[in-house]
Design a protein around this motif. Structure first.
Motif, short mmCIF file in Angstrom:
data_model
loop_
_atom_site.label_atom_id
_atom_site.label_comp_id
_atom_site.label_asym_id
_atom_site.label_seq_id
_atom_site.Cartn_x
_atom_site.Cartn_y
_atom_site.Cartn_z
N UNK A 243 -30.19 -2.03 1.59
CA UNK A 243 -29.20 -1.11 2.14
C UNK A 243 -29.89 -0.10 3.05
N UNK A 244 -29.18 0.34 4.08
CA UNK A 244 -29.76 1.22 5.08
C UNK A 244 -30.20 2.55 4.47
N UNK A 245 -29.44 3.08 3.51
CA UNK A 245 -29.77 4.38 2.95
C UNK A 245 -30.83 4.30 1.87
N UNK A 246 -31.32 3.11 1.54
CA UNK A 246 -32.33 2.92 0.51
C UNK A 246 -33.61 2.38 1.14
N UNK A 247 -34.75 2.77 0.58
CA UNK A 247 -36.03 2.25 1.07
C UNK A 247 -36.41 0.93 0.43
N UNK A 248 -35.65 0.48 -0.54
CA UNK A 248 -35.96 -0.76 -1.25
C UNK A 248 -35.50 -1.97 -0.43
N UNK A 249 -36.35 -2.97 -0.35
CA UNK A 249 -36.04 -4.23 0.32
C UNK A 249 -36.39 -5.38 -0.62
N UNK A 250 -35.50 -6.35 -0.72
CA UNK A 250 -35.70 -7.51 -1.58
C UNK A 250 -35.72 -8.78 -0.75
N UNK A 251 -36.66 -9.64 -1.02
CA UNK A 251 -36.76 -10.94 -0.35
C UNK A 251 -36.49 -12.02 -1.39
#
Length: 454
Positions: A243-251
């Motif tokens: 999500x844009x407002x979160x720094x978390x990224x999942x692959x």
């Protein structure tokens, strides 16, 4: 007219899934897409017998097949290698899809930099940004290297020319929808063009042993844009979520011919680029000094990785008039509705005249049934305004009759919870032995669980 008893080839084909039809129809019977059936030519002559021809290589016993060409080469980014099954395989074609601005280009630029530093030349072809823009990003994340080449092209012939000149071990094309082939008719970014470009690059990758990463767009509902046949052409399909407002990224690996297709990699995006998070459980659990009503911790299993995740619920009096609100974030709305009904009917918690809100912490998406028990406890805790005990974790699937069922990987889930400091686990019956320092509380159904806690 073909001879009697001989059928002609279909003259129409779906541009999305490749379904063949002898006549035009408005909606594809296979993928249910509208307006995708196109004429591919007049019915051809009957099929003739095909004589045996030359082979590219003789058939050999399977035990004698050489494995060196199919071994994965690590990129040095552990979370990315974890999802791919060990690294990049020479000659493999990967499709990486994600929403705009999620960080795909930044991560792949770092991957290209690592490959250029350890495994020879790497080529990044950008069809959406200028070379100067990519250069600025590379400087910001420290991805400058003499063996990392950059080009900005939108013609397939130009891309192939760069491949011939550089002879890279890795090609990154950002994105496949921006490159067109002049030999094929169709609008830029259309299904015909995308399929032609992907087919040509796949053939080049296989012949040269060059790993190729294609960046793909996504539709409004999050699906990979373009023809479905594109997913069948490539070896690995990777989804980049966040999500844009979160720094978390999942692959997530949605398809992987070289490893497991259910692994997940966790990254955190910042000023220095995309950084792997080897122990992401702390991102999905709130840190508070005192317990709060409507919150429960569970353990999800993503591939072989157990992750602690917190489920929160809020039950408030409805404003009156109309149906009560049911809002969900980060959870499966259908699953939440089912658990909500079971809590009210089997757990005897009145919710018919109340608004119920349910969400996960940290932006993680929880879809597996193992979180049902935690969700039910969070809803009941919020409705009764009674917080759950500290150090409690709940794992189990809730059935429509209120029974609590076992889930796969219970041992790994409980071991991770014990490692994170949780002392008590609410689990279904016959859940196995408890990890050191943890006490198991077995409950057969939802009513027994509520009786123990409330």
């Amino acid at each position: 007219m073909p001879p009697a008893g001989v059928k002609s080839r279909p003259a129409h084909r779906c541009t999305e899934c490749g379904y063949a039809s002898a006549k035009w129809v408005g909606r594809c019977p296979e993928c249910q897409a509208w307006g995708t059936i196109q004429e591919v030519g007049t019915p051809a002559s009957p099929l003739r017998a095909v004589a045996a021809g030359p082979v590219t290589a003789p058939a050999v016993p399977i035990a004698q097949v050489e494995l060196a060409a199919a071994r994965a080469v690590p990129t040095g980014i552990q979370e990315f290698d974890r999802v791919l099954g060990g690294g990049l395989v020479p000659g493999a074609v990967l499709l990486v899809a994600g929403e705009p601005g999620v960080g795909k280009s930044t991560l792949l630029l770092e991957v290209a930099h690592r490959v250029a530093a350890t495994n020879g030349p790497a080529l990044v072809v950008s069809g959406e940004e200028s070379a100067a823009q990519v250069r600025l990003r590379a400087e910001r994340i420290g991805a400058l290297h003499d063996q990392l080449y950059l080009a900005a092209e939108t013609e397939l012939s130009a891309v192939l020319a760069h491949v011939e000149d550089v002879a890279p071990s890795l090609l990154v094309l950002d994105s496949v929808q921006t490159v067109r082939s002049p030999a094929v008719e169709g609008t830029d970014g259309g299904s015909t063009q995308v399929r032609a470009v992907a087919s040509a690059l796949t053939a080049v990758a296989k012949s040269r042993g060059m790993t190729t990463i294609l960046v793909g767009h996504v539709t409004k509902d999050g699906a990979i844009a373009g023809p479905r046949t594109l997913e069948h052409l490539v070896d690995v399909v990777v989804s980049f979520d966040g999500e844009r407002h979160s720094t978390l990224r999942l692959i997530r690996a949605m398809k992987n011919r070289f490893g497991p297709a259910d692994e997940i990699g966790c990254f955190e995006i910042g000023d220095t680029g995309v950084v792997g998070v080897p122990d992401p459980s702390h991102l999905f659990v709130s840190r508070r000094t005192a317990p709060v009503a409507g919150s429960c911790v569970t353990v999800t299993l993503e591939g072989s990785r157990p992750l602690l995740a917190e489920v929160q619920a809020l039950v408030a009096a409805s404003g009156g008039g109309g149906s009560p609100r049911r809002a969900v974030s980060g959870l499966d709305s259908q699953r939440v509705a089912m658990v909500n009904a079971v809590v009210e009917r089997r757990g005897r918690v009145r919710l018919a005249d109340a608004d119920v809100f349910a969400a996960s912490v940290g932006g993680v998406r929880i879809a597996e049934p193992a979180a049902d028990l935690a969700l039910a406890l969070a809803i009941a805790s919020a409705a009764k305004d009674v917080p759950l005990p500290r150090g409690l974790v709940a794992v189990g699937e809730v059935g429509l009759s209120g029974e609590i069922r076992r889930v796969g990987g219970t041992g790994r889930r409980l071991a991770e919870a014990a490692r994170q400091g949780y002392k008590v686990a609410l689990v279904p019956e016959d859940a196995g032995s408890a990890p050191k320092g943890m006490r198991l509380v077995e409950v057969p159904d939802l009513g027994a669980a509520f009786a123990r806690l409330f």
